[in-house]
Design a protein around this motif. Structure first.
Motif, PDB file in Angstrom:
ATOM      1  N   ARG A 307      32.859  60.834  28.165  1.00 24.37           N
ATOM      2  CA  ARG A 307      32.342  59.613  28.540  1.00 24.37           C
ATOM      3  C   ARG A 307      33.469  58.363  28.833  1.00 24.37           C
ATOM      4  O   ARG A 307      33.139  57.600  29.254  1.00 24.37           O
ATOM      5  CB  ARG A 307      31.411  59.015  27.472  1.00 24.37           C
ATOM      6  N   LYS A 308      34.699  58.594  28.392  1.00 21.74           N
ATOM      7  CA  LYS A 308      35.751  57.800  28.566  1.00 21.74           C
ATOM      8  C   LYS A 308      36.766  58.158  29.625  1.00 21.74           C
ATOM      9  O   LYS A 308      37.844  58.038  29.570  1.00 21.74           O
ATOM     10  CB  LYS A 308      36.494  57.693  27.352  1.00 21.74           C
ATOM     11  N   TRP A 309      36.076  58.619  30.776  1.00 25.32           N
ATOM     12  CA  TRP A 309      36.819  59.160  31.905  1.00 25.32           C
ATOM     13  C   TRP A 309      37.617  57.930  32.433  1.00 25.32           C
ATOM     14  O   TRP A 309      36.913  56.740  32.835  1.00 25.32           O
ATOM     15  CB  TRP A 309      36.128  60.075  32.867  1.00 25.32           C
ATOM     16  N   VAL A 310      38.945  58.060  33.104  1.00 22.84           N
ATOM     17  CA  VAL A 310      39.779  57.199  33.798  1.00 22.84           C
ATOM     18  C   VAL A 310      39.582  57.224  35.336  1.00 22.84           C
ATOM     19  O   VAL A 310      39.507  56.462  35.769  1.00 22.84           O
ATOM     20  CB  VAL A 310      41.156  57.116  33.104  1.00 22.84           C
ATOM     21  N   LEU A 311      39.824  58.617  35.680  1.00 16.41           N
ATOM     22  CA  LEU A 311      39.861  58.735  37.105  1.00 16.41           C
ATOM     23  C   LEU A 311      39.639  60.296  37.193  1.00 16.41           C
ATOM     24  O   LEU A 311      39.751  61.121  36.333  1.00 16.41           O
ATOM     25  CB  LEU A 311      41.102  58.462  37.745  1.00 16.41           C
ATOM     26  N   ARG A 312      38.918  60.516  38.303  1.00 13.72           N
ATOM     27  CA  ARG A 312      38.647  61.938  38.783  1.00 13.72           C
ATOM     28  C   ARG A 312      39.303  62.278  40.208  1.00 13.72           C
ATOM     29  O   ARG A 312      39.111  61.448  41.066  1.00 13.72           O
ATOM     30  CB  ARG A 312      37.110  61.948  38.746  1.00 13.72           C
ATOM     31  N   LEU A 313      40.007  63.309  40.119  1.00 13.98           N
ATOM     32  CA  LEU A 313      40.694  63.642  41.200  1.00 13.98           C
ATOM     33  C   LEU A 313      40.205  64.842  42.005  1.00 13.98           C
ATOM     34  O   LEU A 313      39.804  65.796  41.337  1.00 13.98           O
ATOM     35  CB  LEU A 313      42.362  64.219  40.855  1.00 13.98           C
ATOM     36  N   TYR A 314      40.001  64.450  43.095  1.00  8.32           N
ATOM     37  CA  TYR A 314      39.434  65.646  44.289  1.00  8.32           C
ATOM     38  C   TYR A 314      40.623  66.067  45.173  1.00  8.32           C
ATOM     39  O   TYR A 314      41.146  65.268  46.057  1.00  8.32           O
ATOM     40  CB  TYR A 314      38.233  64.980  45.031  1.00  8.32           C
ATOM     41  N   MET A 315      40.660  67.510  45.406  1.00  4.80           N
ATOM     42  CA  MET A 315      41.662  67.897  46.234  1.00  4.80           C
ATOM     43  C   MET A 315      41.013  69.121  46.838  1.00  4.80           C
ATOM     44  O   MET A 315      40.570  69.859  46.270  1.00  4.80           O
ATOM     45  CB  MET A 315      42.771  68.578  45.404  1.00  4.80           C
ATOM     46  N   ASN A 316      41.151  69.132  48.162  1.00  9.20           N
ATOM     47  CA  ASN A 316      40.348  70.173  49.127  1.00  9.20           C
ATOM     48  C   ASN A 316      41.397  70.294  50.294  1.00  9.20           C
ATOM     49  O   ASN A 316      42.327  69.408  50.417  1.00  9.20           O
ATOM     50  CB  ASN A 316      38.942  70.128  49.482  1.00  9.20           C
ATOM     51  N   ASN A 317      41.320  71.145  51.173  1.00  8.79           N
ATOM     52  CA  ASN A 317      41.893  71.355  52.416  1.00  8.79           C
ATOM     53  C   ASN A 317      41.979  70.191  53.317  1.00  8.79           C
ATOM     54  O   ASN A 317      43.036  69.815  53.911  1.00  8.79           O
ATOM     55  CB  ASN A 317      41.580  72.597  52.980  1.00  8.79           C
ATOM     56  N   ALA A 318      40.965  69.137  53.279  1.00  3.72           N
ATOM     57  CA  ALA A 318      40.766  68.198  54.303  1.00  3.72           C
ATOM     58  C   ALA A 318      41.204  66.956  53.627  1.00  3.72           C
ATOM     59  O   ALA A 318      42.155  66.207  54.549  1.00  3.72           O
ATOM     60  CB  ALA A 318      39.292  67.983  54.600  1.00  3.72           C
ATOM     61  N   ARG A 319      41.474  66.761  52.413  1.00 10.36           N
ATOM     62  CA  ARG A 319      41.846  65.507  51.830  1.00 10.36           C
ATOM     63  C   ARG A 319      42.275  65.433  50.422  1.00 10.36           C
ATOM     64  O   ARG A 319      41.800  66.546  49.770  1.00 10.36           O
ATOM     65  CB  ARG A 319      40.791  64.193  52.050  1.00 10.36           C
ATOM     66  N   THR A 320      42.846  64.455  49.927  1.00  8.40           N
ATOM     67  CA  THR A 320      43.126  64.339  48.520  1.00  8.40           C
ATOM     68  C   THR A 320      42.833  62.885  48.115  1.00  8.40           C
ATOM     69  O   THR A 320      43.458  61.868  48.827  1.00  8.40           O
ATOM     70  CB  THR A 320      44.613  64.470  48.243  1.00  8.40           C
ATOM     71  N   TYR A 321      41.972  62.714  47.023  1.00  9.91           N
ATOM     72  CA  TYR A 321      41.518  61.377  46.819  1.00  9.91           C
ATOM     73  C   TYR A 321      41.285  61.499  45.306  1.00  9.91           C
ATOM     74  O   TYR A 321      41.171  62.182  44.694  1.00  9.91           O
ATOM     75  CB  TYR A 321      40.508  60.867  47.610  1.00  9.91           C
ATOM     76  N   PHE A 322      41.315  60.269  44.669  1.00  5.94           N
ATOM     77  CA  PHE A 322      40.555  60.150  43.276  1.00  5.94           C
ATOM     78  C   PHE A 322      39.696  58.718  43.410  1.00  5.94           C
ATOM     79  O   PHE A 322      39.659  57.989  44.000  1.00  5.94           O
ATOM     80  CB  PHE A 322      41.662  59.869  42.331  1.00  5.94           C
ATOM     81  N   ILE A 348      44.932  50.507  34.909  1.00  5.57           N
ATOM     82  CA  ILE A 348      45.095  50.215  33.711  1.00  5.57           C
ATOM     83  C   ILE A 348      43.829  49.228  33.044  1.00  5.57           C
ATOM     84  O   ILE A 348      43.636  49.589  31.927  1.00  5.57           O
ATOM     85  CB  ILE A 348      46.508  49.143  33.744  1.00  5.57           C
ATOM     86  N   PRO A 349      43.151  48.283  33.672  1.00  2.81           N
ATOM     87  CA  PRO A 349      42.153  47.826  33.204  1.00  2.81           C
ATOM     88  C   PRO A 349      40.973  48.675  32.705  1.00  2.81           C
ATOM     89  O   PRO A 349      40.123  48.382  31.904  1.00  2.81           O
ATOM     90  CB  PRO A 349      41.543  47.098  34.616  1.00  2.81           C
ATOM     91  N   VAL A 350      40.719  49.878  33.422  1.00  2.00           N
ATOM     92  CA  VAL A 350      39.883  50.759  33.001  1.00  2.00           C
ATOM     93  C   VAL A 350      40.162  51.342  31.472  1.00  2.00           C
ATOM     94  O   VAL A 350      39.538  51.495  30.856  1.00  2.00           O
ATOM     95  CB  VAL A 350      39.711  51.898  34.092  1.00  2.00           C
ATOM     96  N   VAL A 351      41.471  51.476  31.239  1.00  2.00           N
ATOM     97  CA  VAL A 351      42.012  52.109  30.197  1.00  2.00           C
ATOM     98  C   VAL A 351      41.998  51.116  28.977  1.00  2.00           C
ATOM     99  O   VAL A 351      41.669  51.157  27.702  1.00  2.00           O
ATOM    100  CB  VAL A 351      43.356  52.554  30.341  1.00  2.00           C
ATOM    101  N   GLU A 352      42.217  49.891  29.449  1.00  2.00           N
ATOM    102  CA  GLU A 352      42.116  48.675  28.482  1.00  2.00           C
ATOM    103  C   GLU A 352      40.805  48.532  27.699  1.00  2.00           C
ATOM    104  O   GLU A 352      40.566  47.876  26.702  1.00  2.00           O
ATOM    105  CB  GLU A 352      42.496  47.459  29.133  1.00  2.00           C
ATOM    106  N   ARG A 353      39.731  49.052  28.517  1.00  2.00           N
ATOM    107  CA  ARG A 353      38.451  48.912  27.820  1.00  2.00           C
ATOM    108  C   ARG A 353      38.351  49.917  26.714  1.00  2.00           C
ATOM    109  O   ARG A 353      37.417  49.778  25.664  1.00  2.00           O
ATOM    110  CB  ARG A 353      37.374  49.385  28.803  1.00  2.00           C
ATOM    111  N   TYR A 354      39.153  50.993  26.463  1.00  4.50           N
ATOM    112  CA  TYR A 354      39.119  51.883  25.475  1.00  4.50           C
ATOM    113  C   TYR A 354      39.905  51.832  24.537  1.00  4.50           C
ATOM    114  O   TYR A 354      40.156  52.343  23.531  1.00  4.50           O
ATOM    115  CB  TYR A 354      39.272  53.431  26.027  1.00  4.50           C
ATOM    116  N   LEU A 355      40.728  50.570  24.489  1.00  2.00           N
ATOM    117  CA  LEU A 355      41.562  50.150  23.475  1.00  2.00           C
ATOM    118  C   LEU A 355      40.795  49.655  21.883  1.00  2.00           C
ATOM    119  O   LEU A 355      39.816  49.070  22.134  1.00  2.00           O
ATOM    120  CB  LEU A 355      42.539  49.166  23.948  1.00  2.00           C
TER     121      LEU A 355
END
Length: 355
Positions: A307-322, A348-355
């Motif tokens: 529930r405290k996720w910061v970012l999600r990385l997606y990688m496939n042959n067509a593109r890489t994004y998060f 960083i602002p996303v992580v600061e919510r979990y401090l």
């Protein structure tokens, strides 16, 4: 008033945010000038409401055509030092440099700027005196401004402006950009000639088409790993830490047996985790940073809590994004996972919510 480069960087980034907010609602060239272009030159210290310094509709006679006007000219002792051609925010600047090209040779100015309020292209006469080059020696996009570009913008600030100094640096800057563009292209999609050149240094056999095709992905991967190593070294130095990438602990995340069989955590995903950990080192105790891999994306989380996720990385042959876990669920396209480090201001602002 003279400002330091850090202040200019903050102000330019704020203007970039303004461009992002307003660009879809601006319909005309005049609106672009007043809402985006004039504020930029005001940031550089010019009095945009003083026609003796920032002259609108400056007359630049072209050949037999008299009364031809350039949108703005920055003046010093009544002499133009910079000509500015303004286009609508919706214009593609690659199709609009001919007008400024004509104006350039009719004045004593050494610099021309073509802009649509977001992209700025700076020209001079490196190839032939008093004739504007066809390609800019420096360019940037406000909404994608990079910290390293501020030092060049800073040179055009009113109190810093020096024709001789900028002219001396323009040649190096122009060809440095050409080198970077060439290397970027070859790193992402190595040409046959480039691979053959590399093989000439490392491979003693005959460089047949089969051999070149075989080594192309090796060259591509070698470049990416080399760049990643260099960036990681710089990150460690910048963060003033003796911790190396290899020493950063990669936590083992529990998964059931069935999931483990189907999911393979790749080297690139671990590199993304390491980059994020370095990025957040001064924000949160790095022992609180974990990853959770699954079939669709690679998750970076806090306290091993999904529930405290910061970012999600997606990688496939067509593109890489998060995707960042902010209110907008901001999605950012990247070329390499190391590029995550360029977006600390959003992560960083996303992580600061979990401090």
């Amino acid at each position: 008033m003279k400002m330091d480069s850090e202040t200019l960087l903050l102000d330019v980034k704020k203007l970039g945010e303004r461009v992002s907010t307003l660009k879809d609602s601006i319909a005309t060239e005049e609106a672009t000038k007043t809402s985006l272009i004039m504020p930029f030159f005001q940031l550089l210290g010019y009095d945009v409401f003083n026609p003796l310094e920032f002259s609108p509709e400056y007359i630049a006679d072209v050949g037999i055509k008299k009364g031809e006007k350039v949108d703005y000219a920055i003046l010093n002792n009544n002499n133009p030092i910079i000509l500015i051609e303004a286009k609508s925010i919706k214009s593609d600047l690659k199709k609009n440099d001919s007008q400024l090209f004509r104006y350039f040779g009719t004045t004593t100015t050494k610099f021309g700027i073509l802009t649509n309020g977001n992209e700025y292209r700076f020209y001079t006469d490196l190839e032939e005196p008093n004739k504007m080059d066809k390609t800019p020696f420096f360019s940037f996009v406000l909404t994608e401004i990079k910290d390293v570009q501020i030092s060049e913008i800073f040179k055009f600030q009113k109190e810093n402006f020096d024709v001789e100094n900028i002219s001396k640096a323009a040649s190096d800057l122009k060809y440095l950009n050409f080198v970077k563009e060439f290397l970027t292209k070859e790193v992402n999609d190595p040409s046959e000639e480039f691979v053959k050149f590399i093989l000439g240094e490392i491979y003693d056999g005959i460089k047949t088409k089969v051999i070149i095709d075989k080594f192309t992905p090796v060259v591509k991967r070698g470049f990416r790993q080399f760049i990643a190593d260099q960036v990681n070294s710089k990150l460690n130095a910048a963060l003033n830490t003796s911790v190396s990438v290899e020493e950063l602990e990669v936590p083992q995340v529990e998964a059931n047996a069935e999931e483990e069989e189907d999911i393979i955590t790749t080297e690139a995903e671990i590199e993304a985790f390491t980059t994020t950990k370095l990025l957040l080192k001064d924000t949160i105790d790095t022992s609180r940073i974990f990853y959770r891999d699954n079939k669709s994306y690679f998750n970076i989380i806090i306290d091993n809590n999904i529930r405290k996720w910061v970012l999600r990385l997606y990688m496939n042959n067509a593109r890489t994004y998060f995707v960042i876990n902010d209110e907008e669920k901001t999605t950012i396209e990247i070329v390499d996972v190391i590029d995550i480090f360029n977006h600390a201001d959003k992560i960083i602002p996303v992580v600061e919510r979990y401090l």
